[in-house]
Scaffold this motif. Structure first.
Motif, PDB file in Angstrom:
ATOM      1  N   ARG A  48       0.795  -1.222   0.000  1.00  0.00           N
ATOM      2  CA  ARG A  48       0.000   0.000   0.000  1.00  0.00           C
ATOM      3  C   ARG A  48       0.829   1.276   0.000  1.00  0.00           C
ATOM      4  O   ARG A  48       0.312   2.355   0.229  1.00  0.00           O
ATOM      5  CB  ARG A  48      -0.956  -0.024   1.179  1.00  0.00           C
ATOM      6  CG  ARG A  48      -2.101  -1.014   0.915  1.00  0.00           C
ATOM      7  CD  ARG A  48      -2.955  -1.243   2.114  1.00  0.00           C
ATOM      8  NE  ARG A  48      -2.238  -1.990   3.143  1.00  0.00           N
ATOM      9  CZ  ARG A  48      -2.713  -2.189   4.346  1.00  0.00           C
ATOM     10  NH1 ARG A  48      -3.876  -1.682   4.702  1.00  0.00           N
ATOM     11  NH2 ARG A  48      -2.031  -2.877   5.228  1.00  0.00           N
ATOM     12  N   ASP A  49       2.131   1.123  -0.232  1.00  0.00           N
ATOM     13  CA  ASP A  49       2.949   2.341  -0.275  1.00  0.00           C
ATOM     14  C   ASP A  49       3.911   2.315  -1.460  1.00  0.00           C
ATOM     15  O   ASP A  49       5.076   2.659  -1.347  1.00  0.00           O
ATOM     16  CB  ASP A  49       3.736   2.486   1.030  1.00  0.00           C
ATOM     17  CG  ASP A  49       4.625   1.259   1.247  1.00  0.00           C
ATOM     18  OD1 ASP A  49       5.399   1.276   2.220  1.00  0.00           O
ATOM     19  OD2 ASP A  49       4.548   0.301   0.445  1.00  0.00           O
ATOM     20  N   VAL A  50       3.406   1.877  -2.567  1.00  0.00           N
ATOM     21  CA  VAL A  50       4.246   1.781  -3.763  1.00  0.00           C
ATOM     22  C   VAL A  50       4.400   3.153  -4.402  1.00  0.00           C
ATOM     23  O   VAL A  50       3.405   3.853  -4.620  1.00  0.00           O
ATOM     24  CB  VAL A  50       3.604   0.810  -4.775  1.00  0.00           C
ATOM     25  CG1 VAL A  50       4.340   0.872  -6.094  1.00  0.00           C
ATOM     26  CG2 VAL A  50       3.605  -0.591  -4.227  1.00  0.00           C
ATOM     27  N   LYS A  51       5.655   3.514  -4.698  1.00  0.00           N
ATOM     28  CA  LYS A  51       5.877   4.831  -5.309  1.00  0.00           C
ATOM     29  C   LYS A  51       5.944   4.648  -6.811  1.00  0.00           C
ATOM     30  O   LYS A  51       6.845   3.985  -7.324  1.00  0.00           O
ATOM     31  CB  LYS A  51       7.201   5.425  -4.818  1.00  0.00           C
ATOM     32  CG  LYS A  51       7.304   5.524  -3.317  1.00  0.00           C
ATOM     33  CD  LYS A  51       6.705   6.821  -2.819  1.00  0.00           C
ATOM     34  CE  LYS A  51       6.862   7.013  -1.330  1.00  0.00           C
ATOM     35  NZ  LYS A  51       5.956   6.153  -0.553  1.00  0.00           N
ATOM     36  N   ARG A  52       4.987   5.204  -7.504  1.00  0.00           N
ATOM     37  CA  ARG A  52       5.056   5.031  -8.944  1.00  0.00           C
ATOM     38  C   ARG A  52       5.133   6.322  -9.734  1.00  0.00           C
ATOM     39  O   ARG A  52       4.962   6.344 -10.954  1.00  0.00           O
ATOM     40  CB  ARG A  52       3.918   4.167  -9.455  1.00  0.00           C
ATOM     41  CG  ARG A  52       2.568   4.574  -8.979  1.00  0.00           C
ATOM     42  CD  ARG A  52       1.631   3.388  -9.135  1.00  0.00           C
ATOM     43  NE  ARG A  52       0.270   3.784  -8.866  1.00  0.00           N
ATOM     44  CZ  ARG A  52      -0.640   3.998  -9.811  1.00  0.00           C
ATOM     45  NH1 ARG A  52      -0.321   3.838 -11.067  1.00  0.00           N
ATOM     46  NH2 ARG A  52      -1.864   4.363  -9.483  1.00  0.00           N
ATOM     47  N   LEU A  53       5.401   7.397  -9.045  1.00  0.00           N
ATOM     48  CA  LEU A  53       5.672   8.665  -9.719  1.00  0.00           C
ATOM     49  C   LEU A  53       7.165   8.901  -9.603  1.00  0.00           C
ATOM     50  O   LEU A  53       7.699   8.886  -8.490  1.00  0.00           O
ATOM     51  CB  LEU A  53       4.927   9.795  -9.001  1.00  0.00           C
ATOM     52  CG  LEU A  53       3.792  10.522  -9.702  1.00  0.00           C
ATOM     53  CD1 LEU A  53       2.886   9.593 -10.442  1.00  0.00           C
ATOM     54  CD2 LEU A  53       3.010  11.313  -8.681  1.00  0.00           C
ATOM     55  N   PHE A  54       7.855   9.086 -10.704  1.00  0.00           N
ATOM     56  CA  PHE A  54       9.295   9.279 -10.636  1.00  0.00           C
ATOM     57  C   PHE A  54       9.692  10.604 -11.250  1.00  0.00           C
ATOM     58  O   PHE A  54       9.161  11.001 -12.283  1.00  0.00           O
ATOM     59  CB  PHE A  54      10.039   8.202 -11.437  1.00  0.00           C
ATOM     60  CG  PHE A  54       9.665   6.817 -11.074  1.00  0.00           C
ATOM     61  CD1 PHE A  54       8.910   6.063 -11.937  1.00  0.00           C
ATOM     62  CD2 PHE A  54      10.057   6.271  -9.877  1.00  0.00           C
ATOM     63  CE1 PHE A  54       8.561   4.770 -11.623  1.00  0.00           C
ATOM     64  CE2 PHE A  54       9.713   4.984  -9.547  1.00  0.00           C
ATOM     65  CZ  PHE A  54       8.958   4.226 -10.423  1.00  0.00           C
ATOM     66  N   ARG A  55      10.695  11.211 -10.616  1.00  0.00           N
ATOM     67  CA  ARG A  55      11.321  12.352 -11.256  1.00  0.00           C
ATOM     68  C   ARG A  55      12.517  11.798 -12.036  1.00  0.00           C
ATOM     69  O   ARG A  55      13.438  11.258 -11.470  1.00  0.00           O
ATOM     70  CB  ARG A  55      11.803  13.351 -10.202  1.00  0.00           C
ATOM     71  CG  ARG A  55      12.622  14.480 -10.791  1.00  0.00           C
ATOM     72  CD  ARG A  55      13.405  15.187  -9.704  1.00  0.00           C
ATOM     73  NE  ARG A  55      14.403  16.049 -10.279  1.00  0.00           N
ATOM     74  CZ  ARG A  55      15.591  15.637 -10.710  1.00  0.00           C
ATOM     75  NH1 ARG A  55      15.936  14.376 -10.606  1.00  0.00           N
ATOM     76  NH2 ARG A  55      16.444  16.493 -11.245  1.00  0.00           N
ATOM     77  N   VAL A  56      12.476  11.921 -13.354  1.00  0.00           N
ATOM     78  CA  VAL A  56      13.576  11.409 -14.160  1.00  0.00           C
ATOM     79  C   VAL A  56      14.673  12.474 -14.277  1.00  0.00           C
ATOM     80  O   VAL A  56      15.837  12.228 -14.010  1.00  0.00           O
ATOM     81  CB  VAL A  56      13.065  10.983 -15.555  1.00  0.00           C
ATOM     82  CG1 VAL A  56      14.192  10.454 -16.390  1.00  0.00           C
ATOM     83  CG2 VAL A  56      11.982   9.930 -15.405  1.00  0.00           C
ATOM     84  N   THR A  57      14.270  13.661 -14.735  1.00  0.00           N
ATOM     85  CA  THR A  57      15.195  14.799 -14.713  1.00  0.00           C
ATOM     86  C   THR A  57      14.378  15.997 -14.264  1.00  0.00           C
ATOM     87  O   THR A  57      13.192  15.877 -13.975  1.00  0.00           O
ATOM     88  CB  THR A  57      15.767  15.111 -16.106  1.00  0.00           C
ATOM     89  OG1 THR A  57      14.718  15.627 -16.923  1.00  0.00           O
ATOM     90  CG2 THR A  57      16.333  13.881 -16.754  1.00  0.00           C
ATOM     91  N   ASP A  58      14.999  17.156 -14.269  1.00  0.00           N
ATOM     92  CA  ASP A  58      14.265  18.358 -13.884  1.00  0.00           C
ATOM     93  C   ASP A  58      13.154  18.690 -14.864  1.00  0.00           C
ATOM     94  O   ASP A  58      12.266  19.469 -14.552  1.00  0.00           O
ATOM     95  CB  ASP A  58      15.214  19.556 -13.805  1.00  0.00           C
ATOM     96  CG  ASP A  58      15.887  19.618 -12.449  1.00  0.00           C
ATOM     97  OD1 ASP A  58      16.970  20.208 -12.369  1.00  0.00           O
ATOM     98  OD2 ASP A  58      15.315  19.059 -11.496  1.00  0.00           O
ATOM     99  N   LYS A  59      13.240  18.112 -16.044  1.00  0.00           N
ATOM    100  CA  LYS A  59      12.242  18.485 -17.048  1.00  0.00           C
ATOM    101  C   LYS A  59      11.278  17.354 -17.332  1.00  0.00           C
ATOM    102  O   LYS A  59      10.401  17.488 -18.182  1.00  0.00           O
ATOM    103  CB  LYS A  59      12.951  18.831 -18.365  1.00  0.00           C
ATOM    104  CG  LYS A  59      13.703  20.106 -18.302  1.00  0.00           C
ATOM    105  CD  LYS A  59      13.971  20.649 -19.689  1.00  0.00           C
ATOM    106  CE  LYS A  59      14.938  21.798 -19.608  1.00  0.00           C
ATOM    107  NZ  LYS A  59      15.926  21.740 -20.664  1.00  0.00           N
ATOM    108  N   ALA A  60      11.432  16.220 -16.674  1.00  0.00           N
ATOM    109  CA  ALA A  60      10.576  15.098 -17.037  1.00  0.00           C
ATOM    110  C   ALA A  60      10.236  14.269 -15.823  1.00  0.00           C
ATOM    111  O   ALA A  60      11.103  13.937 -15.014  1.00  0.00           O
ATOM    112  CB  ALA A  60      11.271  14.216 -18.067  1.00  0.00           C
ATOM    113  N   ALA A  61       8.949  13.929 -15.716  1.00  0.00           N
ATOM    114  CA  ALA A  61       8.504  13.014 -14.672  1.00  0.00           C
ATOM    115  C   ALA A  61       7.760  11.884 -15.343  1.00  0.00           C
ATOM    116  O   ALA A  61       7.139  12.053 -16.391  1.00  0.00           O
ATOM    117  CB  ALA A  61       7.588  13.736 -13.678  1.00  0.00           C
ATOM    118  N   LEU A  62       7.844  10.724 -14.727  1.00  0.00           N
ATOM    119  CA  LEU A  62       7.251   9.532 -15.323  1.00  0.00           C
ATOM    120  C   LEU A  62       6.354   8.868 -14.299  1.00  0.00           C
ATOM    121  O   LEU A  62       6.716   8.732 -13.132  1.00  0.00           O
ATOM    122  CB  LEU A  62       8.385   8.582 -15.716  1.00  0.00           C
ATOM    123  CG  LEU A  62       8.055   7.249 -16.347  1.00  0.00           C
ATOM    124  CD1 LEU A  62       7.358   7.453 -17.668  1.00  0.00           C
ATOM    125  CD2 LEU A  62       9.337   6.471 -16.565  1.00  0.00           C
TER     126      LEU A  62
END
Lengths: 291, 232
Positions: free
Chosen positions: B61-75
């Motif tokens: 219940r605490d899975v992180k699925r938002l990632f910061r790839v670089t300062d200009k892109a998040a996935l």
């Protein structure tokens, strides 16, 4: 440069910590005809002196387009240059395909440098015998890069390589402050003047032996050959020529270059070239197919 | 190829849980146009709940699925957890990767894999900036890719996207606060209506300055389950 027992393989160090094969490869670059690159705050320009192997042949192309925003001018072994150009082109195309954007020059240079370095560290390869001048425009502005057979690459404001290029470099150093704010036309004229300084007195820049490449802000790469070069040469003819290397035919390339250990090599060249007119300098290139 | 197969069987035998953990995630995103409020120039917002399911079992219940790839892109990814954890490692190839380039690269990778009958079982959302313009794109396991102003995966497509579109029709230029409120509303609706949703979520805010991810936001307190008492 004298022959010694450490110069047969690129994988052998000399006791002085030098790789002689790599240094010999850099000599090949000095055999090729001159090419000059300059950049301003908005444009990057390459000009190159094309050589014809005989009166019957066309002048060898020196400037190759790599992408819409990059051109490369070569000096040295043309065949090696073609291999590197093909590599650069596939890298650029790959960037368009996989990332939907133009490849920035610093990334390209890293890859070219890595590829050229491999050839300096393997027993079954030889260094690339060509020096490249890259001109390009990316999100960081215009760039001029120089590469060497040693696999080093240099980010330059202006540069000249090839036969008798020292005179061009002198011109560029003298006018360095003016380039940043030059307009497109002024920049091309500067480059052409620098190139002209590498010519002997009785040889002129013509639309047959001169190539120009320009890329810049809001402007895709354009390469000018033959008649397209005319408008840029026009303004140049009326101007006075400064003393180039042309003054004395005896000041052969090895002496004019930085190579202080020319010694035996220089005197050998001088005796071979003394009787015939300037084409002798170009004949040196024939056997190696350098242009 | 064989190695992967073997280790898969091994894990399955020993742990019995980690293998085949297909997760159905709900994920909604919202894109704002350069905005009205003087303090905020517009950007992109992403939200995703933090649930890793094993079928109907709410396993992690605490899975992180938002990632910061670089300062200009998040996935942000839905789908197989293992697949997008691996993806995260390969995604950022330089510091300067922008959202458009990441989106294109991901499309190429996912399409290539599906064409080899070895897909990465993902539905991804790429958000960020491309050439100083806000960018929002979608890529899925079969290589379908597009850019849009609002994008969602799973149930979000059915429930949240219409809500966002309706809000945008009423007010074309959403501000940051508008967007945040809207996303929260959408997530609440999804939590109410999708039985495989969860009340803890992450929120990502991408502005020209960079990517900020807020973790572990809990909306349980804002939900009202009184209606449950009336059901026999």
């Amino acid at each position: 440069m004298f022959r010694n027992q450490y110069d047969n393989d690129v994988t052998v160090w000399s006791p002085q910590g030098r790789l002689h094969q790599v240094e010999y490869a850099m000599e090949a670059v000095k055999q090729g005809s001159a090419t000059v690159g300059v950049k301003s705050s908005s444009h990057a320009v390459l000009v190159a002196l094309k050589r014809a192997s005989s009166e019957l042949a066309a002048h060898q192309k020196k400037i190759m387009p790599i992408d819409k925003h990059i051109a490369v001018s070569i000096s040295g072994l043309t065949a090696d240059a073609r291999v590197l150009s093909r590599f650069m082109r596939t890298e650029c195309l790959n960037e368009h395909f996989a990332h939907n954007q133009a490849l920035s020059l610093n990334k390209l240079m890293e890859r070219v440098g890595a590829k050229m370095q491999i050839a300096t560290q393997r027993y079954d390869k030889r260094p690339y015998g060509v020096g490249l001048l890259l001109a390009g425009f990316d999100e960081d502005g215009p760039h001029i890069y120089q590469t060497c057979p040693s696999a080093n690459y240099y980010d330059c404001q202006a540069m000249a390589i090839g036969a008798r290029s020292q005179s061009a470099r002198t011109y560029l150093e003298r006018h360095l402050e003016e380039f940043g704010s030059s307009t497109r036309e002024e920049l091309i004229r500067h480059a052409l003047r620098a190139l002209r300084d590498t010519l002997p007195n009785d040889v002129e820049l013509t639309n047959k032996n001169c190539s120009i490449a320009v890329v810049g802000k809001g402007e895709d790469l354009s390469i000018y050959d033959d008649d397209d070069v005319n408008p840029y040469l026009e303004g140049l003819d009326q101007e006075e020529r400064r003393g180039g290397a042309g003054g004395s035919r005896d000041a052969q390339p090895p002496a004019a270059e930085d190579d202080a250990t020319a010694g035996a090599a220089a005197s050998a060249d001088a005796t071979a070239a003394a009787p015939p007119p300037p084409p002798a300098a170009e004949d040196q290139g024939d056997s190696m197919e350098t242009d | 190829m064989y190695e992967a197969l073997e280790s898969g069987i091994f894990l399955f035998g020993l742990v019995g849980l980690l293998q085949g953990n297909s997760t159905t995630f709900l994920d909604i995103v919202n894109k704002m146009r350069p905005g009205l409020t003087p303090l905020y120039n517009g950007g992109v917002m992403l939200a995703a709940d933090s649930l890793g399911s094993y079928g109907s079992l709410a396993r992690f219940r605490d899975v992180k699925r938002l990632f910061r790839v670089t300062d200009k892109a998040a996935l942000a990814c839905s789908g197989d957890i293992a697949d997008y954890q691996r993806d995260d490692e390969c995604g950022g190839y330089t510091r300067e990767l922008n959202a458009g380039a990441l989106h294109c690269w991901l499309t190429r990778v996912l399409y290539n894999r599906r064409s080899r009958f070895d897909p990465l079982w993902l539905e991804c959302v790429v958000a960020g900036y491309k050439d100083n313009e806000p960018f929002l794109g979608y890529v899925d396991k079969i290589g379908t890719a597009f850019e849009a102003k609002e994008v969602a995966t799973g149930f979000g497509l059915h429930l949240a996207v219409p809500m966002i579109r309706e809000a945008r029709e009423k007010k074309p230029n959403l501000t940051r606060d508008d967007a945040q409120k809207l996303l929260k509303e959408c997530l609440k609706v999804l939590y109410y209506r999708d039985c495989r949703a969860h009340f803890k979520y992450q929120l990502a805010d991408i502005t020209p300055e960079g990517v900020t991810i807020h973790d572990d936001i809990n909306m349980k307190k804002e939900t009202n389950w009184e209606v449950a008492n009336y059901i026999k």
